[in-house]
Write a protein that holds these residues in place. Structure first.
Motif, PDB file in Angstrom:
ATOM      1  N   ARG A  44       0.896  -0.721  -0.524  1.00  0.00           N
ATOM      2  CA  ARG A  44       0.066   0.138  -0.083  1.00  0.00           C
ATOM      3  C   ARG A  44       0.894   1.242  -0.139  1.00  0.00           C
ATOM      4  N   VAL A  45       0.782   2.540  -1.313  1.00  0.00           N
ATOM      5  CA  VAL A  45       2.045   2.810  -1.588  1.00  0.00           C
ATOM      6  C   VAL A  45       0.173   4.336  -0.933  1.00  0.00           C
ATOM      7  N   LEU A  46       0.999   5.888  -0.662  1.00  0.00           N
ATOM      8  CA  LEU A  46       0.602   6.964  -0.406  1.00  0.00           C
ATOM      9  C   LEU A  46       1.989   8.023  -0.847  1.00  0.00           C
ATOM     10  N   VAL A  47       1.310   8.448  -1.702  1.00  0.00           N
ATOM     11  CA  VAL A  47       2.238   9.941  -3.006  1.00  0.00           C
ATOM     12  C   VAL A  47       1.669  10.814  -2.216  1.00  0.00           C
ATOM     13  N   LEU A  48       2.660  11.885  -1.472  1.00  0.00           N
ATOM     14  CA  LEU A  48       2.011  12.778  -1.280  1.00  0.00           C
ATOM     15  C   LEU A  48       3.101  14.226  -1.879  1.00  0.00           C
ATOM     16  N   VAL A  49       2.527  14.453  -3.355  1.00  0.00           N
ATOM     17  CA  VAL A  49       2.913  14.891  -4.103  1.00  0.00           C
ATOM     18  C   VAL A  49       2.169  16.143  -4.414  1.00  0.00           C
ATOM     19  N   ARG A 103      -1.704  17.374   0.091  1.00  0.00           N
ATOM     20  CA  ARG A 103      -1.471  18.701   1.046  1.00  0.00           C
ATOM     21  C   ARG A 103      -1.257  17.460   2.241  1.00  0.00           C
ATOM     22  N   ALA A 104      -0.452  17.647   2.715  1.00  0.00           N
ATOM     23  CA  ALA A 104       0.254  17.239   3.555  1.00  0.00           C
ATOM     24  C   ALA A 104      -0.926  16.842   4.578  1.00  0.00           C
ATOM     25  N   LEU A 125       5.162   5.334   2.087  1.00  0.00           N
ATOM     26  CA  LEU A 125       4.800   7.464   1.338  1.00  0.00           C
ATOM     27  C   LEU A 125       5.447   7.975   1.065  1.00  0.00           C
ATOM     28  N   VAL A 126       5.644   8.093   0.009  1.00  0.00           N
ATOM     29  CA  VAL A 126       6.326   8.417  -1.936  1.00  0.00           C
ATOM     30  C   VAL A 126       6.236  10.043  -1.422  1.00  0.00           C
ATOM     31  N   CYS A 127       7.462  10.734  -0.951  1.00  0.00           N
ATOM     32  CA  CYS A 127       7.054  12.239  -0.316  1.00  0.00           C
ATOM     33  C   CYS A 127       7.779  13.220  -1.615  1.00  0.00           C
ATOM     34  N   GLY A 128       6.764  14.799  -1.960  1.00  0.00           N
ATOM     35  CA  GLY A 128       7.833  15.236  -3.019  1.00  0.00           C
ATOM     36  C   GLY A 128       8.714  16.253  -1.981  1.00  0.00           C
ATOM     37  N   GLU A 176       7.789  17.378   2.105  1.00  0.00           N
ATOM     38  CA  GLU A 176       6.498  17.560   2.406  1.00  0.00           C
ATOM     39  C   GLU A 176       6.469  17.252   3.807  1.00  0.00           C
ATOM     40  N   TRP A 177       8.150  15.853   3.638  1.00  0.00           N
ATOM     41  CA  TRP A 177       8.007  15.048   5.494  1.00  0.00           C
ATOM     42  C   TRP A 177       7.917  16.201   6.327  1.00  0.00           C
ATOM     43  N   VAL A 178       8.867  17.504   6.033  1.00  0.00           N
ATOM     44  CA  VAL A 178       9.039  18.348   7.830  1.00  0.00           C
ATOM     45  C   VAL A 178       7.209  19.017   7.886  1.00  0.00           C
TER      46      VAL A 178
END
Length: 235
Positions: free
Chosen positions: A18-23, A50-51, A66-69, A72-74
């Motif tokens: 299960r992958v979540l993309v945050l970009v 959005r975060a 989680l794939v972060c742009g 975005e992690w911060v």
């Protein structure tokens, strides 16, 4: 938020299901969703821009990766009062690979790095497959930046604490920098996995760091890894 079904395949044990993309960029987000959904072993891909939205997904659903742009992690961390899920792997997409490209919050076990400009289906699959606590993956430019440190151009300093590493510990550290797992290091050195874990624990203690990723970053920055075995495995 969008969710896509992934492809079934034989490598499900090696890749997050299960992958979540945050970009934020829509084109990049759609492209990543398509590439991730086509990877055998990935069962579902959810996307957010959005975060705050991603924090809600992590609170309600089990997510493996989680794939972060960039950045975005911060932004996401303060929205997770209980902290990120314990087994969550995080892949950080980078726009640049200079010395300030990576926040210290990203140097954690289970985190990897991939240049956005070099993100292909094969590169994404490889990076996701190595989001484990005993592997390290980073772009070559980032590795060089960490190796150079803030004062590139002169030989990196070696604090007294780093000189305590013995030959076997230095060898283990070099293999960690190549992205090898405990099992692979054990096979390479002809010792048990328990022996590898003991050496890794000693390395972390002597470098005064809490995880493998930071140990490799410190070793590169302070010039502890030299010679042919010092090549860092790249994404």
């Amino acid at each position: 938020m969008r969710t896509a079904a992934g492809a079934d395949g034989a490598n499900a044990t090696e890749l997050p299901g299960r992958v979540l993309v945050l970009v934020r960029d829509e084109l990049a987000r759609v492209g990543l969703r398509g590439m991730a959904a086509a990877i055998p072993g990935v069962r579902s891909v959810t996307t957010c821009d959005r975060a705050a939205e991603a924090a809600g997904v992590l609170a309600r659903h089990d997510v493996d990766a989680l794939v972060c742009g960039p950045g975005e992690w911060v932004r996401l961390l303060p929205l997770l009062p209980a902290g990120p899920p314990r087994r969550l792997g995080v892949l950080h997409l980078l726009d640049e690979d200079g010395p300030h490209a990576v926040d210290v919050a990203c140097l954690q076990p289970g985190h990897g790095f991939l240049m956005r400009s070099a993100t292909t289906s094969a590169a994404l699959r490889d990076a996701l497959s190595r989001l484990g606590p005993d592997q390290v993956s980073m772009p070559p430019g980032l590795a060089r930046s960490l190796a150079a440190g803030p004062g590139s151009g002169s030989a990196p300093a070696r604090p007294e604490r780093t000189r305590a590493l013995n030959a076997r510990e230095t060898r283990v550290l070099a293999l960690l920098a190549q992205g090898l797992s405990n099992r692979q290091i054990a096979a390479r050195l002809g010792i048990s996995e328990h022996g590898v874990k003991r050496h890794v624990t000693n390395v972390l203690g002597k470098l005064h760091v809490g995880n493998r990723t930071t140990a490799v970053a410190v070793a590169l920055r302070e010039g502890l890894l030299t010679g042919p075995e010092a090549e860092v495995r790249v994404s």
